[in-house]
Design an enzyme around this catalytic site. Structure first.
Site, PDB file in Angstrom:
ATOM      1  N   ASP A  12       0.734  -1.059   0.031  1.00  0.00           N
ATOM      2  CA  ASP A  12      -0.017  -0.089   0.187  1.00  0.00           C
ATOM      3  C   ASP A  12       0.797   1.197  -0.076  1.00  0.00           C
ATOM      4  O   ASP A  12       0.626   2.202  -0.811  1.00  0.00           O
ATOM      5  CB  ASP A  12      -0.862  -0.230   1.326  1.00  0.00           C
ATOM      6  CG  ASP A  12      -1.856  -0.904   1.135  1.00  0.00           C
ATOM      7  OD1 ASP A  12      -2.313  -1.531   0.036  1.00  0.00           O
ATOM      8  OD2 ASP A  12      -2.361  -1.365   2.262  1.00  0.00           O
ATOM      9  N   CYS A  97      -1.185   4.734  17.297  1.00  0.00           N
ATOM     10  CA  CYS A  97       0.029   4.701  16.466  1.00  0.00           C
ATOM     11  C   CYS A  97      -0.227   5.780  15.450  1.00  0.00           C
ATOM     12  O   CYS A  97       0.932   6.673  14.992  1.00  0.00           O
ATOM     13  CB  CYS A  97       0.181   3.441  15.643  1.00  0.00           C
ATOM     14  SG  CYS A  97       0.708   2.102  16.630  1.00  0.00           S
ATOM     15  N   GLY A 121      -0.310   5.149   3.115  1.00  0.00           N
ATOM     16  CA  GLY A 121      -0.872   4.098   2.384  1.00  0.00           C
ATOM     17  C   GLY A 121      -2.667   3.822   3.026  1.00  0.00           C
ATOM     18  O   GLY A 121      -2.899   2.522   2.772  1.00  0.00           O
ATOM     19  N   CYS A 193       0.417  -3.089  16.052  1.00  0.00           N
ATOM     20  CA  CYS A 193       1.019  -1.821  15.389  1.00  0.00           C
ATOM     21  C   CYS A 193       2.504  -1.851  15.805  1.00  0.00           C
ATOM     22  O   CYS A 193       2.814  -1.502  16.660  1.00  0.00           O
ATOM     23  CB  CYS A 193       0.373  -0.614  15.760  1.00  0.00           C
ATOM     24  SG  CYS A 193       0.858   0.694  14.820  1.00  0.00           S
TER      25      CYS A 193
END
Length: 357
Positions: A12, A97, A121, A193
């Protein structure tokens, strides 16, 4: 413009960088290293991701820089993450995050490098409307990530670009393969994450002590033993290790609640047990992207977890009667989980949300 892209090593962000370069922008890639505790672990993919990010940058023809935000991640995200689990709640580190690392530490660093915008992305959109910046759903309903971005501010959105806003994931992969971007077939990342995919309970046990206790039904029947309330979340099915069936149905067991004072885990049989449904969902720590609280009433949709369709609801602000703001759903929501986020929408515009209380 000078645009700095967060290059994660995934497809992405790779296509995001390619699209921006094709549009004529001056593009620089930044690879963020945010976790160091067990960087040699078999579960940590930082080195592999960095190799992929560098290969992508080289293929596209842009420079890439590696920046270490491990200290910021530990202070702003991971400390909160552990405290919430210890309190019996289930935090969503992906939301933090974004607000604390990708659109704070990373954004600040990019601005120091002279960026006019940053790009990621994410499958989401941003537009300026009526003097405000609005966060929009991504066109691909199966990949929309506005839920994870709902705590961004006007200042953060004003600097954000989401080039994948109108693209289905299928098309993103087709672009990557057509342009021979090296990681076009790489699987999507999962797990915590910036920490990655690993046995979750084993990971938590390194930081939080085991505190075993009883598993009981809502009627008080003792049906097993848990290893520590921090290791379980509402709606959880796997890992309960309860033998047999109490109601004769053979239906699986689910976590329906926690009694922190008594250190007991409340479990029920069957996914549609009434204890797993809730029509009124209280919220605290509210954040509204426009800076203005939505008006009370109907006409809204909301998610109480990622990857669920918007559910019609009424928004009830906090007042002298209600200590917390409330979402009232016509259809009971399945296992709304304290510590997770309830996110409010008006059509395809994400308004913000709050932590489920």
């Amino acid at each position: 413009m000078k645009v700095i892209v967060g290059l994660s090593g995934g497809v992405d962000s790779a296509v995001t960088a390619w699209l921006l370069k094709e549009q004529g922008h001056d593009v620089l890639g930044i690879f963020m290293k945010n976790w160091e505790d067990d960087d040699n672990s078999e579960y940590c993919s930082t080195r592999e991701d960095l190799v992929d990010a560098v290969s992508v940058a080289d293929h596209i023809g842009i420079d890439i820089e590696v920046v270490n935000f491990a200290s910021e991640y530990k202070d702003r995200v991971f400390t909160y993450f552990l405290a919430e689990y210890q309190a019996g709640r289930t935090p969503n580190p992906d939301v933090l995050c974004n607000t604390e690392i990708k659109f704070a530490a990373f954004l600040d660093h990019a601005m120091r490098l002279g960026a006019e915008k940053i790009a990621t992305g994410h499958y989401a959109g941003v537009r300026q409307f009526g003097g405000k910046f609005e966060l929009l759903k991504g066109d691909d309903d199966t990949k929309d990530q506005s839920y994870f971005l709902h705590r961004l501010t006007q200042a953060q959105l004003s600097k954000a670009m989401f080039p994948l806003a109108n693209l289905p994931k299928r098309v993103v992969r087709e672009i990557a393969e057509r342009e021979r971007i090296p990681n076009f077939a790489k699987k999507d990342s999962t797990g915590i994450c910036f920490i990655g995919e690993r046995p979750f309970r084993e990971f938590l046990e390194r930081y939080l002590p085991k505190t075993p206790g009883k598993m009981i039904t809502p009627e008080g029947e003792n049906v097993g033993q848990h290893q520590g309330l921090a290791y379980y979340t509402l709606g959880q099915r796997g890992g309960l290790h309860i033998g047999g069936s109490r109601d004769g149905s053979g239906a699986p067991w689910y976590v329906a609640g926690k009694d922190m004072a008594a250190n007991t885990l409340i479990v029920v049989q069957g996914r549609e047990h009434p204890a797993l449904r809730r029509s009124d969902v209280p919220m605290l720590n509210l954040h509204w992207i426009s800076g203005v609280e939505p008006v009370a009433g109907s006409g809204y949709g909301a998610k109480t977890r990622y990857r669920q369709p918007d559910a019609s609801c009424v928004y009830v602000p906090a007042d002298a009667t209600n200590a917390n703001a409330m979402l009232e759903f016509s259809d009971g929501q399945w296992a709304p989980t304290p510590g997770q986020y309830a996110v409010l929408y008006r059509d395809n515009v994400c308004l913000g949300g709050g932590v489920i209380a």
